[in-house]
Structures are given as C-alpha cells and as structure tokens.
Design an enzyme around this catalytic site. Structure first.
Site, short mmCIF file in Angstrom:
data_model
loop_
_atom_site.label_atom_id
_atom_site.label_comp_id
_atom_site.label_asym_id
_atom_site.label_seq_id
_atom_site.Cartn_x
_atom_site.Cartn_y
_atom_site.Cartn_z
N LYS A 172 0.85 6.25 5.96
CA LYS A 172 0.68 4.69 5.64
C LYS A 172 0.44 3.87 6.69
O LYS A 172 0.07 2.71 6.64
CB LYS A 172 1.65 4.23 4.81
CG LYS A 172 2.00 4.95 3.52
CD LYS A 172 3.18 4.17 2.72
CE LYS A 172 3.65 5.35 1.82
NZ LYS A 172 5.04 4.76 1.16
N PRO A 201 0.83 -1.26 -0.10
CA PRO A 201 -0.12 0.01 0.16
C PRO A 201 0.83 1.13 0.20
O PRO A 201 1.97 1.46 0.63
CB PRO A 201 -0.70 -0.12 1.24
CG PRO A 201 0.22 -0.70 2.06
CD PRO A 201 1.26 -1.49 1.27
N GLU A 202 0.07 2.21 -0.63
CA GLU A 202 0.57 3.43 -0.64
C GLU A 202 -0.35 4.42 -0.03
O GLU A 202 -1.58 3.67 0.43
CB GLU A 202 1.01 4.18 -1.92
CG GLU A 202 2.39 3.40 -2.73
CD GLU A 202 2.72 3.98 -4.03
OE1 GLU A 202 2.59 5.09 -3.96
OE2 GLU A 202 2.89 3.15 -4.75
N ARG A 246 15.02 0.51 -6.81
CA ARG A 246 13.60 0.40 -6.98
C ARG A 246 13.25 0.56 -8.47
O ARG A 246 13.65 1.57 -9.01
CB ARG A 246 12.68 1.57 -6.22
CG ARG A 246 12.92 1.69 -4.65
CD ARG A 246 12.69 0.55 -3.88
NE ARG A 246 11.25 0.08 -4.19
CZ ARG A 246 10.27 0.46 -3.35
NH1 ARG A 246 10.55 1.48 -2.48
NH2 ARG A 246 8.93 0.01 -3.51
#
Length: 274
Positions: free
Chosen positions: A59, A2-3, A264
């Site tokens: 978050k 999740p962001e 990333r």
DNA sequence: CAGCATACCTGACCGC
DNA sequence: TGCGGTCAGGTATGCT
C-alpha cells in the site's frame, strides 16, 4: 482510504499525469507527515529533480527520482490530486503542495492526518524495515497455500486479524478481507491455526480474484475515496457483505450481521460462513 | 514473542 | 441547535 486496489489506481493515475515532471517547489503545511526527514532536507533533495516514475509496494506509493525515492502511505484518508494549473490553491486539509516546472501541481489531502511520507536513497529503500518486512503481495503468484498455511499455523488469533497483518500478506485491508472471507465461507473469528490448507488455497484464489476485479473498477469509493478529483472507484457495487449490514446475504438471503473483530468492523453471514 | 489495547486525527452521523 | 458518543479504508507502539 486505501487498500491495494485503491493504491494501484492512484499509482496508475499519477503515472499518467505527473511522470517525467520536474519539481519546482514543494510546500509542507503539516510537517508531521514527514517521518524520517525534515522539510528543509526533502526540499533540498527533491526540488529540481524529475519524477522518473511512480510505483507501488503493497500500500506504499513510491515516487522514484534519480537518486532518491519519496514513499507515501495514505493510511485511512490520504489523497493525491493533480491540477493542470495553479488556480487551485491549498485549503484546510492540504498537507503538501508540489509545483512542477510547467506550472501544473500535485496536492496531498488528509483529513485525519494519518498518512506518512518517508525519504530514502533509491538503492536503500527496499532494505528498510518499512518495506523489507512486508509479506508477499496478495495479488502475486508467489503467494502459495503452503506458505500461508505455515504462517497461519503459528497464530491462534482470529484469521481475519492475521490476514490484515501486512507482514504475513501485503495488500488486504478491512473491506476486502471481509469480502474474501465471505466468499470463502470462513468465519473471520476462526482461530488462524484451525484453517485448513484447502481453505488457504481458497483464501488466495478469492483474494486474487477480488483484488484484480477491484483494480479493474478503479477501487472502492468509501466516503470520499478518489484516485483523482474526477475519478471515483466503481467496486462498491460488487461488495457482498461490507457496508451491507442488515441487507440480505447474496447467497442465502439471511440478514448480514455486523460485529467487531480486533476492533475492526466485520460483516458476515452467520448462515454461510463457518 | 503473542495478543490485546491504545494512540494518532478529524468529521459525519445518531440519539437525546 | 447543541452535546456526547461512536465510527471510519491503517499501522506503530506499548503493555501484560
């Protein structure tokens, strides 16, 4: 998983399903999820207590009780699913089971076991490093171009890496940061201190537009992201570069390139982004 | 302190 | 079918 948009979606779902429920029993099948407490302590503290509401800080998901808060971070793959009865039983990747007094239940799943749970006193949690060090929320009005510009000026690393630093700005993750930088026509590898104040304003504007829209659509479903068992995110259809390697750029038609920035996965259009 | 690598885990997927 | 390598939405920690 999740962001910020995905976490917000989970929080909204939880408020609809388990708000005001009283915990009858908690079971922990992967005890390392507990960061600053033990199974015995958290059970003693939260069993027989009512979940007054569920909120979000960046978050982090905050389950609020009268005197305590339980803070959950989903990291890459954590999921909280609600079940209206006890027929569903814990399975291989169930780490936590919370049974309520009305015999409904909530389970936490996490294949990669990266997610965390902290227990704090209600009146103390905002002051612990975990929460206190977070930068302004990417969707808040308090985030100004000057504020971002001043922070970026102090960093020579890739602007993308800095935007992923939650102490600088909270809520962006790998997918949305790729989308934001594409929309801003900024190469993710540009040194942060070479970003102009106009570009900072642009980053803020696009972050807010993209995150708000992603919230409206219930987040982005990657692999298995779901805010509940029958609720998948709908934002994937709007992704312009992330997951679009070798597909034509939505602006110019040039092929989208995948590269790595600070380890990333990073998707860019080398024609549009400078 | 900045900046980078590595650790934490499991499963899916790809090439051989 | 199996094996090895790579990759995945995140963050903490430890090294130079």
């Amino acid at each position: 998983m999740p962001e910020l948009p995905e976490v917000e979606t989970v929080v909204r779902t939880l408020n609809k399903t388990i708000k005001n429920k009283v915990i009858k029993e908690m079971n922990f099948f992967y005890k390392k999820i507990l960061q600053n407490t033990t199974e015995q302590t958290i059970k003693r503290t939260l069993e027989n207590q009512k979940i007054e509401k569920i909120s979000r800080k960046s978050k982090f998901i905050i389950f609020e009780f009268n005197e305590y808060v339980m803070i959950s971070h989903l990291r890459m793959e954590g999921k909280w699913f609600y079940y209206p009865n006890l027929e569903t039983i814990p399975s291989k990747h169930t780490e936590v089971q919370i049974i309520f007094e009305d015999n409904t239940q909530l389970m936490y799943f996490d294949t990669r076991k990266f997610g965390t749970i902290h227990l704090f006193k209600q009146d103390e949690y905002e002051h612990v490093d975990l929460i206190a060090k977070l930068g302004p929320e990417a969707i808040s009005k308090n985030w100004t171009a000057k504020n971002l510009y001043d922070k970026l000026q102090k960093k020579k690393t890739a602007v993308k890496t800095v935007l992923l630093d939650q102490t600088i700005i909270a809520g962006l993750g790998n997918i949305y940061v790729n989308e934001v930088l594409f929309e801003c026509k900024i190469l993710p590898t540009r040194p942060a201190n070479e970003i102009s104040i106009e570009e900072c304003q642009n980053i803020i504007n696009n972050s807010q537009i993209i995150l708000q829209k992603a919230i409206e659509y219930g987040g982005t479903t990657v692999k298995s992201f779901q805010s509940s068992e029958d609720n998948k995110g709908g934002y994937q259809q709007f992704l312009k570069v992330h997951f679009n390697e070798k597909k034509p750029c939505k602006n110019c038609g040039n092929s989208v390139t995948k590269m790595f920035v600070n380890g990333r996965g990073t998707y860019i259009c080398v024609v549009c982004q400078k």
